[in-house]
Scaffold this active site. Structure first.
Site, PDB file in Angstrom:
ATOM      1  N   ASP A  64     -67.655 -42.253  55.024  1.00  0.00           N
ATOM      2  CA  ASP A  64     -67.288 -43.471  54.323  1.00  0.00           C
ATOM      3  C   ASP A  64     -65.895 -43.886  54.803  1.00  0.00           C
ATOM      4  O   ASP A  64     -65.108 -43.042  55.253  1.00  0.00           O
ATOM      5  CB  ASP A  64     -67.293 -43.209  52.819  1.00  0.00           C
ATOM      6  CG  ASP A  64     -66.716 -44.359  52.028  1.00  0.00           C
ATOM      7  OD1 ASP A  64     -67.228 -45.483  52.152  1.00  0.00           O
ATOM      8  OD2 ASP A  64     -65.729 -44.128  51.299  1.00  0.00           O
ATOM      9  N   ASP A  66     -63.327 -46.443  53.067  1.00  0.00           N
ATOM     10  CA  ASP A  66     -62.276 -46.620  52.073  1.00  0.00           C
ATOM     11  C   ASP A  66     -62.288 -45.514  51.026  1.00  0.00           C
ATOM     12  O   ASP A  66     -63.304 -45.274  50.373  1.00  0.00           O
ATOM     13  CB  ASP A  66     -62.438 -47.978  51.388  1.00  0.00           C
ATOM     14  CG  ASP A  66     -62.416 -49.125  52.379  1.00  0.00           C
ATOM     15  OD1 ASP A  66     -61.534 -49.122  53.253  1.00  0.00           O
ATOM     16  OD2 ASP A  66     -63.286 -50.020  52.299  1.00  0.00           O
TER      17      ASP A  66
END
Length: 234
Positions: A64, A66
């Site tokens: 991922d 952020d």
């Protein structure tokens, strides 16, 4: 962080509102970036159940963006605000040193909301690559929560598309993220999911995680060498 249940727009880092129709992507397509590629390739969201495959040696790890690789700045379109998370570069380099491919899978609903353009997403991606990469693939969902696409995590589309591009089986792929949607996408695709909680991670997401680590280097140790103090399986 682009959660499954998003917060309202307007937080630090949000850009000026643009016409969302100009960047609207049909729900059946996601954005895929190859190394060194400035513009995204619009590719179909993989449909149907995740491909079958036998679990075996780990071949790829998808992160991922952020809150996992870089600090979470909501709807960030400014490369100057990119700040790697502690240990991120060492963690990614450790995987590369073992011959594993690395990629990024990221929900970016700011595009659908009119807060981000494709050029801004690409600019932030280039800065992350400059600081931590380059990554072997990026798969981005530009849709909003109401678009009913098959790529917005926890749907499996981003993971399946990244695996297809890399030529790896999801069963030999891991996804590392900071919220439940990340590990949910891994599970839906038939991949392994590891949660690295932050103060923004919900307690129920931590409880539900099958594998966890206290930080990114710990997640990589877990994937490569098995659990140690502070990380493991439940």
């Amino acid at each position: 962080m682009d959660r499954q249940q998003d917060t309202a727009p307007g937080a630090r880092g949000a850009t000026a509102v643009v016409d969302p129709a100009a960047e609207r992507e049909e729900a059946g397509r996601l954005w895929l970036y190859a190394p060194g590629q400035r513009a995204a390739e619009r590719v179909p969201v993989p449909a149907g159940p995740s491909p079958s495959g036998d679990a075996g040696p780990l071949e790829a790890v998808l992160f991922d963006r952020d809150g996992t690789l870089v600090a979470d700045v909501p709807y960030n379109g400014d490369p100057s605000l990119v700040e790697p998370m502690p240990g991120a570069r060492a963690a990614v380099e450790a995987l590369r040193a073992r011959g594993l491919m690395v990629g990024v899978v990221s929900n970016q609903s700011g595009v659908a909301r009119g807060l981000l353009t494709g050029d801004q997403v690409a600019a932030v991606r280039q800065e992350v690559d400059a600081r931590l990469g380059p990554f072997d693939v990026w798969a981005v969902c530009p849709h909003g929560p109401g678009d009913r696409c098959g790529c917005r995590k926890p749907a499996p589309g981003l993971v399946l598309a990244a695996c297809a591009y890399l030529g790896v089986c999801p069963a030999r792929t891991a996804v590392v993220g900071d919220i439940g949607a990340d590990v949910g996408a891994a599970r839906a695709a038939g991949a392994r999911g590891v949660l690295v909680p932050t103060p923004m991670t919900r307690s129920e997401e931590v409880v539900a995680a099958r594998e966890y680590a206290r930080d990114l280097p710990g997640a990589v140790r877990l994937l490569l060498d098995g659990p140690s103090a502070g990380e493991g399986t439940v």
